[in-house]
Structures are given as structure tokens and as C-alpha cells.
Design a protein around this motif. Structure first.
Motif, PDB file in Angstrom:
ATOM      1  N   GLY A 384      68.807  42.065  23.070  1.00  0.00           N
ATOM      2  CA  GLY A 384      68.358  40.705  22.814  1.00  0.00           C
ATOM      3  C   GLY A 384      69.356  39.697  23.323  1.00  0.00           C
ATOM      4  N   ILE A 385      69.178  38.431  22.900  1.00  0.00           N
ATOM      5  CA  ILE A 385      70.093  37.346  23.251  1.00  0.00           C
ATOM      6  C   ILE A 385      70.995  37.082  22.054  1.00  0.00           C
ATOM      7  CG2 ILE A 385      70.252  34.896  23.838  1.00  0.00           C
ATOM      8  CD1 ILE A 385      67.663  35.132  25.303  1.00  0.00           C
ATOM      9  N   TYR A 386      72.302  37.072  22.281  1.00  0.00           N
ATOM     10  CA  TYR A 386      73.265  36.858  21.207  1.00  0.00           C
ATOM     11  C   TYR A 386      73.764  35.417  21.268  1.00  0.00           C
ATOM     12  CZ  TYR A 386      73.242  41.803  20.123  1.00  0.00           C
ATOM     13  OH  TYR A 386      72.842  43.058  19.740  1.00  0.00           O
ATOM     14  N   ASP A 387      73.486  34.657  20.169  1.00  0.00           N
ATOM     15  CA  ASP A 387      73.907  33.267  20.125  1.00  0.00           C
ATOM     16  C   ASP A 387      75.354  33.124  19.672  1.00  0.00           C
ATOM     17  OD1 ASP A 387      71.561  32.341  21.061  1.00  0.00           O
ATOM     18  OD2 ASP A 387      70.739  31.710  19.138  1.00  0.00           O
ATOM     19  N   THR A 388      75.907  34.183  19.076  1.00  0.00           N
ATOM     20  CA  THR A 388      77.314  34.155  18.672  1.00  0.00           C
ATOM     21  C   THR A 388      78.047  35.293  19.373  1.00  0.00           C
ATOM     22  OG1 THR A 388      76.800  35.511  16.734  1.00  0.00           O
ATOM     23  CG2 THR A 388      76.822  33.119  16.418  1.00  0.00           C
ATOM     24  N   ALA A 389      79.363  35.175  19.453  1.00  0.00           N
ATOM     25  CA  ALA A 389      80.167  36.136  20.216  1.00  0.00           C
ATOM     26  C   ALA A 389      80.196  37.508  19.545  1.00  0.00           C
ATOM     27  CB  ALA A 389      81.584  35.614  20.388  1.00  0.00           C
ATOM     28  N   ILE A 390      80.343  38.534  20.386  1.00  0.00           N
ATOM     29  CA  ILE A 390      80.547  39.905  19.911  1.00  0.00           C
ATOM     30  C   ILE A 390      81.994  40.265  20.219  1.00  0.00           C
ATOM     31  CG2 ILE A 390      79.866  42.308  20.154  1.00  0.00           C
ATOM     32  CD1 ILE A 390      77.150  41.360  21.109  1.00  0.00           C
ATOM     33  N   THR A 391      82.771  40.588  19.177  1.00  0.00           N
ATOM     34  CA  THR A 391      84.178  40.918  19.342  1.00  0.00           C
ATOM     35  C   THR A 391      84.374  42.416  19.132  1.00  0.00           C
ATOM     36  OG1 THR A 391      84.848  38.746  18.548  1.00  0.00           O
ATOM     37  CG2 THR A 391      86.535  40.479  18.550  1.00  0.00           C
ATOM     38  N   VAL A 392      84.962  43.088  20.109  1.00  0.00           N
ATOM     39  CA  VAL A 392      85.274  44.503  19.995  1.00  0.00           C
ATOM     40  C   VAL A 392      86.776  44.639  19.754  1.00  0.00           C
ATOM     41  CG1 VAL A 392      85.205  46.746  21.109  1.00  0.00           C
ATOM     42  CG2 VAL A 392      83.367  45.096  21.527  1.00  0.00           C
ATOM     43  N   ALA A 393      87.154  45.245  18.613  1.00  0.00           N
ATOM     44  CA  ALA A 393      88.564  45.375  18.268  1.00  0.00           C
ATOM     45  C   ALA A 393      89.313  46.180  19.323  1.00  0.00           C
ATOM     46  CB  ALA A 393      88.697  46.051  16.898  1.00  0.00           C
ATOM     47  N   ALA A 394      90.562  45.794  19.587  1.00  0.00           N
ATOM     48  CA  ALA A 394      91.371  46.468  20.593  1.00  0.00           C
ATOM     49  C   ALA A 394      91.752  47.872  20.140  1.00  0.00           C
ATOM     50  CB  ALA A 394      92.626  45.655  20.885  1.00  0.00           C
ATOM     51  N   VAL A 395      91.827  48.792  21.098  1.00  0.00           N
ATOM     52  CA  VAL A 395      92.217  50.168  20.827  1.00  0.00           C
ATOM     53  C   VAL A 395      93.409  50.505  21.722  1.00  0.00           C
ATOM     54  CG1 VAL A 395      91.504  52.574  20.866  1.00  0.00           C
ATOM     55  CG2 VAL A 395      89.855  50.813  20.244  1.00  0.00           C
ATOM     56  N   ALA A 396      94.524  50.911  21.098  1.00  0.00           N
ATOM     57  CA  ALA A 396      95.722  51.267  21.865  1.00  0.00           C
ATOM     58  C   ALA A 396      95.650  52.732  22.257  1.00  0.00           C
ATOM     59  CB  ALA A 396      96.973  50.989  21.039  1.00  0.00           C
ATOM     60  N   VAL A 397      95.610  53.002  23.542  1.00  0.00           N
ATOM     61  CA  VAL A 397      95.507  54.361  24.043  1.00  0.00           C
ATOM     62  C   VAL A 397      96.678  54.625  24.992  1.00  0.00           C
ATOM     63  CG1 VAL A 397      94.111  56.011  25.327  1.00  0.00           C
ATOM     64  CG2 VAL A 397      92.994  54.300  23.895  1.00  0.00           C
ATOM     65  N   PRO A 398      97.551  55.597  24.684  1.00  0.00           N
ATOM     66  CA  PRO A 398      98.648  55.921  25.627  1.00  0.00           C
ATOM     67  C   PRO A 398      98.078  56.594  26.870  1.00  0.00           C
ATOM     68  CG  PRO A 398      98.640  57.462  23.768  1.00  0.00           C
ATOM     69  CD  PRO A 398      97.616  56.410  23.442  1.00  0.00           C
ATOM     70  N   ALA A 399      98.327  56.016  28.006  1.00  0.00           N
ATOM     71  CA  ALA A 399      97.765  56.532  29.253  1.00  0.00           C
ATOM     72  C   ALA A 399      98.231  57.951  29.544  1.00  0.00           C
ATOM     73  CB  ALA A 399      98.120  55.609  30.415  1.00  0.00           C
ATOM     74  N   ALA A 400      99.496  58.269  29.196  1.00  0.00           N
ATOM     75  CA  ALA A 400     100.032  59.586  29.513  1.00  0.00           C
ATOM     76  C   ALA A 400      99.414  60.682  28.664  1.00  0.00           C
ATOM     77  CB  ALA A 400     101.549  59.584  29.335  1.00  0.00           C
ATOM     78  N   ALA A 401      98.779  60.298  27.537  1.00  0.00           N
ATOM     79  CA  ALA A 401      98.150  61.292  26.669  1.00  0.00           C
ATOM     80  C   ALA A 401      96.655  61.433  26.959  1.00  0.00           C
ATOM     81  CB  ALA A 401      98.366  60.919  25.201  1.00  0.00           C
ATOM     82  N   LEU A 402      96.148  60.682  27.949  1.00  0.00           N
ATOM     83  CA  LEU A 402      94.721  60.703  28.287  1.00  0.00           C
ATOM     84  C   LEU A 402      94.544  61.308  29.676  1.00  0.00           C
ATOM     85  CD1 LEU A 402      91.845  59.830  27.449  1.00  0.00           C
ATOM     86  CD2 LEU A 402      92.295  57.637  28.574  1.00  0.00           C
ATOM     87  N   LEU A 403      93.596  62.237  29.791  1.00  0.00           N
ATOM     88  CA  LEU A 403      93.392  62.928  31.056  1.00  0.00           C
ATOM     89  C   LEU A 403      93.021  61.954  32.159  1.00  0.00           C
ATOM     90  CD1 LEU A 403      91.401  66.110  29.981  1.00  0.00           C
ATOM     91  CD2 LEU A 403      93.853  65.871  30.397  1.00  0.00           C
ATOM     92  N   VAL A 404      93.544  62.188  33.349  1.00  0.00           N
ATOM     93  CA  VAL A 404      93.198  61.370  34.499  1.00  0.00           C
ATOM     94  C   VAL A 404      91.688  61.476  34.756  1.00  0.00           C
ATOM     95  CG1 VAL A 404      93.561  63.209  36.198  1.00  0.00           C
ATOM     96  CG2 VAL A 404      93.861  60.823  36.880  1.00  0.00           C
ATOM     97  N   GLY A 405      91.105  60.369  35.166  1.00  0.00           N
ATOM     98  CA  GLY A 405      89.658  60.348  35.381  1.00  0.00           C
ATOM     99  C   GLY A 405      88.901  59.892  34.163  1.00  0.00           C
ATOM    100  N   ASN A 406      89.573  59.704  33.037  1.00  0.00           N
ATOM    101  CA  ASN A 406      88.946  59.217  31.810  1.00  0.00           C
ATOM    102  C   ASN A 406      89.531  57.863  31.465  1.00  0.00           C
ATOM    103  OD1 ASN A 406      87.291  61.659  30.608  1.00  0.00           O
ATOM    104  ND2 ASN A 406      89.209  62.510  31.384  1.00  0.00           N
ATOM    105  N   THR A 407      88.679  56.982  30.949  1.00  0.00           N
ATOM    106  CA  THR A 407      89.110  55.653  30.541  1.00  0.00           C
ATOM    107  C   THR A 407      88.653  55.407  29.118  1.00  0.00           C
ATOM    108  OG1 THR A 407      88.988  54.818  32.809  1.00  0.00           O
ATOM    109  CG2 THR A 407      88.995  53.193  31.049  1.00  0.00           C
ATOM    110  N   VAL A 408      89.552  55.030  28.271  1.00  0.00           N
ATOM    111  CA  VAL A 408      89.239  54.712  26.883  1.00  0.00           C
ATOM    112  C   VAL A 408      89.744  53.314  26.599  1.00  0.00           C
ATOM    113  CG1 VAL A 408      89.623  55.310  24.464  1.00  0.00           C
ATOM    114  CG2 VAL A 408      89.335  57.119  26.151  1.00  0.00           C
ATOM    115  N   ALA A 409      88.842  52.446  26.152  1.00  0.00           N
ATOM    116  CA  ALA A 409      89.205  51.070  25.796  1.00  0.00           C
ATOM    117  C   ALA A 409      89.940  50.376  26.939  1.00  0.00           C
ATOM    118  CB  ALA A 409      90.038  51.041  24.524  1.00  0.00           C
TER     119      ALA A 409
END
Length: 585
Positions: A384-409
Motif C-alpha cells: 500500500g501507500i505509507y503516509d508515515t515513515a517506516i524505520t528499520v532498526a540498525a543491525v551491527a554485523v561483523p563483516a569478518a564473521a559473515l560469509l563472502v557473498g552474503n549481506t546482512v543489514a
């Protein structure tokens, strides 16, 4: 260490250390070569006789035959030959021949001069006119069919009240005689008595000059003038050509042609397409991209919207009217109108929009925004159409602990993924050997790269060139019995000897030979005599005229192995000198 010139077999010299690997390598090369020679000898297709070679060398070239040289028949010549009948000759058809030799049939007949004259004298197919005889037209036949049988010809007569029927006058009306101010006689002439009509009786709106009436007497001739004026004006109007002004009076037409190139034919036909030329068209087909309109063959002119932009495909619908004006070199839409491809689901609920399909009322639901906190489960926000903002909370992800080719937050992983390089195995980056500090026993250590993810790897492996059975003393096992030592003292000898009655005898060796190789040149052959794996063999490598032939022969007849030497029957011998030999135990 020397090597043989053909197979590259290793030949230890007196000062070389004898390595069992060298013997194994020589054995592998000999095994492969001998097996190839056996297979070659068993394949009768690869061998040719001298007679076959002579026959093949005598065959013709593959060049096509020409008028100046013999050769293979080309496909074109074969096709031409197939079209020539057997026994055909260079026949020349005569300029004339008697008609009797020609066979007539239903589709082919002779025509005589008399027949041609008769047919030429027949009537033309032109229809009859009032000035020339001819075939009866469909219209005349229809008209004739509408005339009753025995119908009379009725015509007007010069006499008032009389008609002519089949050329005979018949009185149908007798005009009565009148007296008084207006008199009439049987001849139909009506007269108005003098003084009856005066100037005041003439309506000024009739635009008749009252003075022409004079004393108030208007003769029949003068009334005739008035009647003539009326009929003259009507004739002049009827004789006027219709005015063609499509600027003030725009044309209307249903198109023909294609969706890319519409055509119309207007009546009256315009001589040109001036600035402001107006036309309403009803397309016969939905347009394709960049359509044009050709009016009466005056040339294709682009159809564009009011902004001068060429129409995209599907903008002009079949059966719907669109009005255009010629502006410059284009036909521009006379009005903008609604435009667009939006559907109800693209528009806010309760709102409307004008599109190519007409007015559309939106159905897109208005939603409320808010904060979204990521978790282990998917969080779905309704469409639908959102008249107010949608806020997604930040997620801290250590890049070295995440497999290459994957993106989280928004964080892209940098941990490398290492896959097996064979099956479920991976080559170790290094190795080490030594006692384990925990128990003091000797261990083999295999190294691997840290800080990475190993996918599907069950085993690490590393190649140690010296860790082979032939380097491990016979009777010693390792790795749970998977490595069994086979190292034995190595035995080798070489020399050269002459034959006696084609027999080469070598004895006095300190071992029983397992492999024997003799190589030399004899005439046009490179000759290899030998023994391997219980088989005596002879290989002749013949090279002549660029053609190479390898022949393997079972040479066991007259050859044998002794505990301290061997006897070999030499089918071929060097042109001069002894036969060189090598033996391995």
C-alpha cells in the motif's frame, strides 16, 4: 644420467645412484608403448599393403574436370548430365514444319483464317449506349425487368392538358375559363386585368422594382423574367464546385493500412496539406510505435501528441476517434486528453486518474508506518501507500564473521569460503612432522588457512614426493596398513653384442632380467627389440613419403630369459656394429 633417444628411458651410469622410481617410470613408459604397439598390431584397419599404397597413389586428383583437363565430375556437371536423355544428340529444331506432325488436344487446337474472321466480326463486349449498339448492361437489364410487358410510352404534349400515349395525343385535363379581374382560357393562359395589382400591392421584401410594373399591369412575360431569375441562380449554385477547406472544416475518416502506417482517402481530395489542416481519424488497428498518416497519397506524416512526442505502441486504440492538426511537418493531437498506463492498484484508494484506458479509480490501500525491529522471522509490511515513515532498526554485523557473498543489514560478508578441490578433499597449505607435546609420539601435521569457512571439506591432503611405497623398506607399513613398503635393491646392466645366426646372447648378469630394451636403426626402420611383462616384442617404425607406420610383432620365437641373462632372436639388425641393450632386474 643418460636417457634413451625415443622413449626417454633413464639409463643410470656407473656413477649414478640407482633409484627404484627410475625403474618404475621406465616400466610405465614401456607398458604404455608396448600396449599401444599390441593394440596397433591387432588393428588390421590401420595397416596397408604395398599394393594398396601403389593403388592409392595412382588414384585421380580430387580437382574437378575442366574443358582442358580430366578430373572428378562436379555436382553441376552431374546435374547437367542427369538432364540429358540417353542417346541424346545436338538437335536443331527447324524453322518451319508441316502441321500434320503436331498432335492436337483439348487445350491446343489449330484455328483457320475463316474462324478467325468469324470471331473478329463478333460484337465487342462494350455495353450499349444511346449512340452505339452493344451488350446489355446489368443496369439496363434491371430497368427492362421493371417495365411491364406491353407497357405504353407516355410523353408530355405541347398542348396544355394533353399527353401522348404511344405517339397519340390524349386529353387528360381541360382548363376552365375564368372571367373578372383574373381571366383564363382553355389554353392555360392566365391574365390579370389592368389596375388590379398596384404598386402598393407589391411587397418590398420581394426586391422587385415597382417601377417596372409601370401602370400596374404585369404581363406573363415579365413574370417569366422573375421565374428565370430564380432558376438561373439555382443553376449557378449547382454549377459551383464544392469548396475544399479542411482547415475550417476538418475532415473525418476511418483509416486503412497498418498500425505503423495509417492511410485515408478524402472526398473531395485535398491538393495539399496546408498548415492547420484538420482531420479526425478512427484507427482501424491499434498503433505500433511512431505511427504515420498518409492522406490521399500526399505522403506519410508522423502522428504525435500535443507536445510533439511520437506515440508509443498502443496509444491509439482501434475504433476510437482522435483529432489532429497539421503543424509544421507533423500531425499533432488537437487536445492532450488523459494518458498513462496506470491501473487501479497503482493509484491511492479513492483517487482517480485519466489513462489511456479511461478514468481509473485507485484501490491502493493507505498504510501506517512505524519501527521494524529485525528478528529471526520475516516481518511483512502490507502492500500500500505509507503516509508515515517506516524505520528499520540498525543491525551491527561483523563483516569478518559473515560469509563472502552474503549481506546482512547492508554489511557484506568478507569471510572467504573454501570448497574441496577434489571430492571432499582439500590440499593442505603445508605439513610438518614431529612429536606431539601431549604424549611425545611422532605425528604428521597438516596446515590450513585460518579465518575462513571450509564447505564440504572432510579431509586435508598434501603431496610428499618421497612418501611412496618404493621409498619405504619392504615389510614396513604405515597409515593403518595403507602404505606398504616395497623398496628392494635395484639391479641394472647395459652393453652391446653381436648376433650369431640372428641370436643375441647375454649372460653373466647378477639378476634375472624383467625388462630388456634394444634400439637401433636398420635400413628405413627405427627398430626396437624388447621384453616386458612376459612379452617379447619387435617395433618397426617406418617413415617414407611423409607416411609413418608402426608395426608390432610378437618376437617370442627363439627368445628366452635366464636367471643371469637372456637370449633374444633379432629379426632386424643394425647396418653395422653391435646391438645395444639395456636390462633391468
Amino acid at each position: 644420467m643418460k636417457t634413451t633417444s625415443n622413449l626417454g628411458l633413464k639409463k643410470p651410469e656407473g656413477t649414478d645412484l640407482v633409484d627404484i622410481d627410475d625403474l618404475n617410470d621406465n616400466a610405465d613408459l614401456l607398458d604404455t608403448s608396448v600396449k599401444s604397439l599390441q593394440d596397433h598390431a591387432a588393428d588390421a584397419v590401420k595397416h596397408i599393403t604395398a599394393a594398396e599404397r601403389t593403388a592409392w597413389n595412382a588414384k585421380a586428383s580430387t580437382a574437378a574436370a575442366t574443358s582442358g583437363a580430366a578430373g572428378l565430375m562436379s555436382a553441376g556437371d552431374k546435374s547437367k548430365l542427369d538432364g540429358v536423355a540417353a542417346g541424346a544428340n545436338a538437335y536443331v529444331h527447324p524453322a518451319t514444319h508441316p502441321p500434320g506432325i503436331i498432335t492436337q488436344d483439348a487445350s491446343n487446337r489449330f484455328v483457320s483464317d475463316t474462324e478467325k474472321s468469324t470471331w473478329n466480326a463478333k460484337a465487342s463486349t462494350a455495353t450499349a449506349t444511346s449512340g452505339a449498339a452493344g451488350l446489355m448492361s446489368a443496369g439496363d437489364k434491371s430497368k427492362l425487368d421493371g417495365v411491364a410487358a406491353g407497357a405504353n410510352v407516355v410523353a408530355n404534349s405541347a398542348t396544355n392538358g394533353v399527353i401522348t400515349i404511344n405517339g397519340t395525343n390524349a386529353t387528360v385535363y381541360t382548363h376552365p375559363n375564368h372571367t373578372g379581374d383574373v381571366t383564363s382560357t382553355g389554353d392555360g393562359v392566365t391574365a390579370i386585368a389592368p389596375g388590379v395589382i398596384v404598386n402598393a400591392d407589391v411587397n418590398a421584401a420581394a426586391a422587385i422594382d415597382a417601377t417596372k410594373i409601370g401602370t400596374g399591369v404585369v404581363s406573363n412575360a415579365e413574370f417569366g423574367y422573375l421565374d428565370g431569375v430564380t432558376s438561373g441562380i439555382q443553376g449557378q449554385l449547382n454549377g459551383k464546385s464544392p469548396t475544399v477547406d479542411y482547415v475550417r472544416q476538418p475532415a473525418y475518416s476511418i483509416t486503412a493500412g497498418t498500425g505503423a502506417a495509417y492511410t485515408v482517402n478524402l472526398t473531395p481530395a485535398p491538393a495539399s496539406l496546408p498548415e492547420g489542416f484538420g482531420i479526425t481519424i478512427v484507427p482501424n488497428l491499434v498503433n505500433t510505435a511512431g505511427p504515420t498518416l498518409n492522406v490521399n497519397g500526399l505522403g506519410a506524416i508522423p502522428l504525435k501528441d500535443q507536445k510533439g512526442i511520437a506515440y508509443a505502441a498502443g496509444k491509439l486504440l482501434a475504433g476510437k476517434p482522435y483529432m489532429f492538426r497539421k503543424v509544421g511537418t507533423d500531425f499533432l493531437a488537437d487536445s492532450a486528453g488523459g494518458s498513462g498506463t496506470a491501473v487501479a492498484g497503482d493509484i491511492r484508494a479513492g483517487k482517480t486518474a485519466a489513462t489511456d484506458a479511461g478514468d481509473v479509480t485507485g484501490s491502493l490501500t493507505v498504510q501506517t508506518g512505524g519501527t521494524v525491529t529485525p528478528g529471526p522471522s520475516a516481518i511483512v509490511k502490507a502492500a500500500g501507500i505509507y503516509d508515515t515513515a517506516i524505520t528499520v532498526a540498525a543491525v551491527a554485523v561483523p563483516a569478518a564473521a559473515l560469509l563472502v557473498g552474503n549481506t546482512v543489514a547492508g554489511t557484506a560478508g568478507t569471510m572467504p569460503i573454501t570448497n574441496p578441490d577434489y571430492s571432499d578433499q582439500l590440499t593442505a597449505i603445508n605439513s610438518s612432522y614431529g612429536p606431539y607435546s601431549g604424549n611425545g609420539l611422532p605425528y604428521i601435521y597438516l596446515g590450513m588457512t585460518s579465518n575462513r569457512y571450509y564447505s564440504g571439506v572432510s579431509w586435508l591432503r598434501i603431496h610428499e614426493a618421497g612418501l611412496i611405497p618404493s621409498n619405504v623398506r619392504s615389510g614396513i607399513t604405515a597409515f593403518g596398513g595403507q602404505l606398504v613398503g616395497s623398496l628392494l635393491p635395484q639391479q641394472y646392466a647395459s652393453g652391446a653384442g653381436y648376433t650369431s645366426s640372428n641370436i643375441l646372447t647375454v649372460n653373466g648378469l647378477s639378476f634375472t632380467p624383467k625388462v630388456i630394451i634394444c634400439r637401433f636403426v636398420s635400413g628405413v626402420y627405427n627398430v626396437t627389440h624388447g621384453y616386458f611383462n612376459g612379452i617379447w616384442f619387435l617395433v618397426l617404425n617406418f617413415i617414407s613419403n611423409g607416411y609413418q607406420d608402426n608395426v608390432t610383432v610378437d618376437a617370442s620365437s627363439g627368445s628366452s630369459i635366464q636367471s643371469n641373462g637372456f637370449t633374444m632372436y633379432a629379426y632386424r639388425q643394425p647396418a653395422s656394429g653391435p646391438i645395444p641393450w639395456e636390462a633391468w632386474g
